[in-house]
Design a protein around this motif. Structure first.
Motif, mmCIF file in Angstrom:
data_model
loop_
_atom_site.group_PDB
_atom_site.id
_atom_site.type_symbol
_atom_site.label_atom_id
_atom_site.label_comp_id
_atom_site.label_asym_id
_atom_site.label_seq_id
_atom_site.Cartn_x
_atom_site.Cartn_y
_atom_site.Cartn_z
ATOM 1 N N HIS A 169 -4.362 -39.366 19.228
ATOM 2 C CA HIS A 169 -3.123 -40.138 19.122
ATOM 3 C C HIS A 169 -2.398 -39.998 17.789
ATOM 4 N N GLU A 170 -3.008 -39.329 16.819
ATOM 5 C CA GLU A 170 -2.341 -39.134 15.534
ATOM 6 C C GLU A 170 -1.041 -38.341 15.681
ATOM 7 N N PRO A 171 -0.987 -37.270 16.499
ATOM 8 C CA PRO A 171 0.293 -36.575 16.671
ATOM 9 C C PRO A 171 1.375 -37.472 17.283
ATOM 10 N N ASP A 172 0.995 -38.413 18.155
ATOM 11 C CA ASP A 172 1.976 -39.345 18.724
ATOM 12 C C ASP A 172 2.606 -40.179 17.617
ATOM 13 N N PHE A 173 1.780 -40.660 16.701
ATOM 14 C CA PHE A 173 2.301 -41.449 15.595
ATOM 15 C C PHE A 173 3.219 -40.611 14.709
ATOM 16 N N VAL A 174 2.778 -39.414 14.345
ATOM 17 C CA VAL A 174 3.574 -38.552 13.466
ATOM 18 C C VAL A 174 4.923 -38.237 14.130
ATOM 19 N N TYR A 175 4.908 -37.969 15.419
ATOM 20 C CA TYR A 175 6.153 -37.715 16.148
ATOM 21 C C TYR A 175 7.057 -38.944 16.084
ATOM 22 N N TRP A 176 6.506 -40.127 16.379
ATOM 23 C CA TRP A 176 7.287 -41.364 16.318
ATOM 24 C C TRP A 176 7.883 -41.545 14.933
ATOM 25 N N PHE A 177 7.082 -41.324 13.910
ATOM 26 C CA PHE A 177 7.533 -41.539 12.538
ATOM 27 C C PHE A 177 8.623 -40.550 12.144
ATOM 28 N N ARG A 178 8.432 -39.294 12.483
ATOM 29 C CA ARG A 178 9.381 -38.251 12.073
ATOM 30 C C ARG A 178 10.608 -38.140 12.965
ATOM 31 N N GLU A 179 10.424 -38.310 14.263
ATOM 32 C CA GLU A 179 11.475 -37.972 15.229
ATOM 33 C C GLU A 179 12.080 -39.154 15.978
ATOM 34 N N GLU A 180 11.391 -40.283 16.003
ATOM 35 C CA GLU A 180 11.827 -41.409 16.834
ATOM 36 C C GLU A 180 12.160 -42.661 16.037
ATOM 37 N N GLY A 181 12.446 -42.515 14.758
ATOM 38 C CA GLY A 181 12.887 -43.652 13.957
ATOM 39 C C GLY A 181 11.799 -44.474 13.312
ATOM 40 N N GLY A 182 10.564 -44.035 13.405
ATOM 41 C CA GLY A 182 9.473 -44.779 12.781
ATOM 42 C C GLY A 182 9.631 -44.911 11.276
ATOM 43 N N ASP A 183 10.234 -43.915 10.654
ATOM 44 C CA ASP A 183 10.453 -43.945 9.205
ATOM 45 C C ASP A 183 11.325 -45.135 8.802
ATOM 46 N N ASP A 184 12.165 -45.621 9.705
ATOM 47 C CA ASP A 184 13.015 -46.784 9.421
ATOM 48 C C ASP A 184 12.183 -48.048 9.173
ATOM 49 N N HIS A 185 10.944 -48.054 9.630
ATOM 50 C CA HIS A 185 10.067 -49.227 9.504
ATOM 51 C C HIS A 185 9.098 -49.103 8.334
ATOM 52 N N GLY A 242 7.090 -49.477 5.187
ATOM 53 C CA GLY A 242 6.933 -50.572 4.241
ATOM 54 C C GLY A 242 7.249 -51.953 4.798
ATOM 55 N N SER A 243 7.667 -52.034 6.054
ATOM 56 C CA SER A 243 8.035 -53.335 6.615
ATOM 57 C C SER A 243 6.837 -54.006 7.287
ATOM 58 N N ASP A 244 6.943 -55.316 7.456
ATOM 59 C CA ASP A 244 5.881 -56.070 8.117
ATOM 60 C C ASP A 244 5.772 -55.741 9.601
ATOM 61 N N ASP A 245 6.857 -55.181 10.177
ATOM 62 C CA ASP A 245 6.838 -54.875 11.610
ATOM 63 C C ASP A 245 6.478 -53.415 11.896
ATOM 64 N N PHE A 246 5.977 -52.698 10.891
ATOM 65 C CA PHE A 246 5.659 -51.280 11.023
ATOM 66 C C PHE A 246 4.741 -51.022 12.221
ATOM 67 N N ALA A 247 3.584 -51.669 12.246
ATOM 68 C CA ALA A 247 2.619 -51.460 13.321
ATOM 69 C C ALA A 247 3.201 -51.912 14.661
ATOM 70 N N GLU A 248 3.856 -53.066 14.671
ATOM 71 C CA GLU A 248 4.437 -53.579 15.926
ATOM 72 C C GLU A 248 5.480 -52.628 16.504
ATOM 73 N N ALA A 249 6.278 -52.016 15.633
ATOM 74 C CA ALA A 249 7.304 -51.073 16.097
ATOM 75 C C ALA A 249 6.652 -49.861 16.758
ATOM 76 N N PHE A 250 5.574 -49.367 16.150
ATOM 77 C CA PHE A 250 4.866 -48.250 16.777
ATOM 78 C C PHE A 250 4.264 -48.686 18.103
#
Length: 183
Positions: free
Chosen positions: A85-101, A103-111
């Motif tokens: 599942h690590e590639p799923d996270f990296v994809y979300w972070f890089r390509e699906e707006g995960g980077d917008d979260h 440092g935020s408290d909702d980081f994990a919840e957004a993923f």
């Protein structure tokens, strides 16, 4: 000195922040606050179930979950993942707006929301590249004092699956016993 991951890939530490000149871990009190918090959390989340697997299988089927090997995010809002599942996270972070979260408290919840809505990396998407190191080359990290750092030591798996201290005590499991494969 360079950067090093401890126990799980993802969080990286400046060696000078956590190790003395002999290569031994500094006492927690001598580490910078961010490094200290991450070291304490690593002790709690190390070998915990992957969050991706947990979202699929739930608390009732934890044995179907892979052990997490990667950690991303900030302490207490981290996402921990297995190889699958690590590639799923990296994809979300890089390509699906995960980077917008970041440092935020909702980081994990957004993923979690993205993942539960069927979000996955495309077939063959690569995760992060890491330098291979031998974890046995590092000394054992210092243990945190629960009285002093209890706020970072929550999220125990027994809390997540609803086991009380009484349930654990009555489970007829000898936690001090030497089991096969344990050294």
């Amino acid at each position: 000195m360079g950067k090093v991951s401890i126990g799980m890939r993802g969080w990286r530490f400046d060696e000078a922040d956590i190790l003395d000149e002999d290569g031994d871990f500094l006492p927690l009190a001598q580490m910078p606050e961010d490094a200290r918090k991450r070291m304490i959390r690593l002790d709690v989340i190390y070998n915990a179930p992957c969050h991706g697997c947990w979202l699929i299988h739930g608390d009732d089927n934890l044995e179907a979950c892979n052990r997490a090997r990667y950690v991303y995010g900030e302490p207490l809002s981290e996402v921990i993942l297995c190889e699958e599942h690590e590639p799923d996270f990296v994809y979300w972070f890089r390509e699906e707006g995960g980077d917008d979260h970041r440092g935020s408290d909702d980081f994990a919840e957004a993923f979690y929301e993205w993942f539960l809505e069927g979000g996955r990396a495309p077939e063959g998407y690569e995760g992060m590249e890491y330098v291979e190191t031998d974890p046995s080359d590092l000394p054992k990290p210092p243990k945190a004092d629960p009285d002093e750092h209890g706020d970072l030591m929550g999220d125990d798996i027994s809390e997540r699956v609803g086991l009380s201290d009484e349930d654990i005590a009555n489970a007829d499991v000898d936690f001090g016993a030497e089991y096969p494969g344990r050294k």
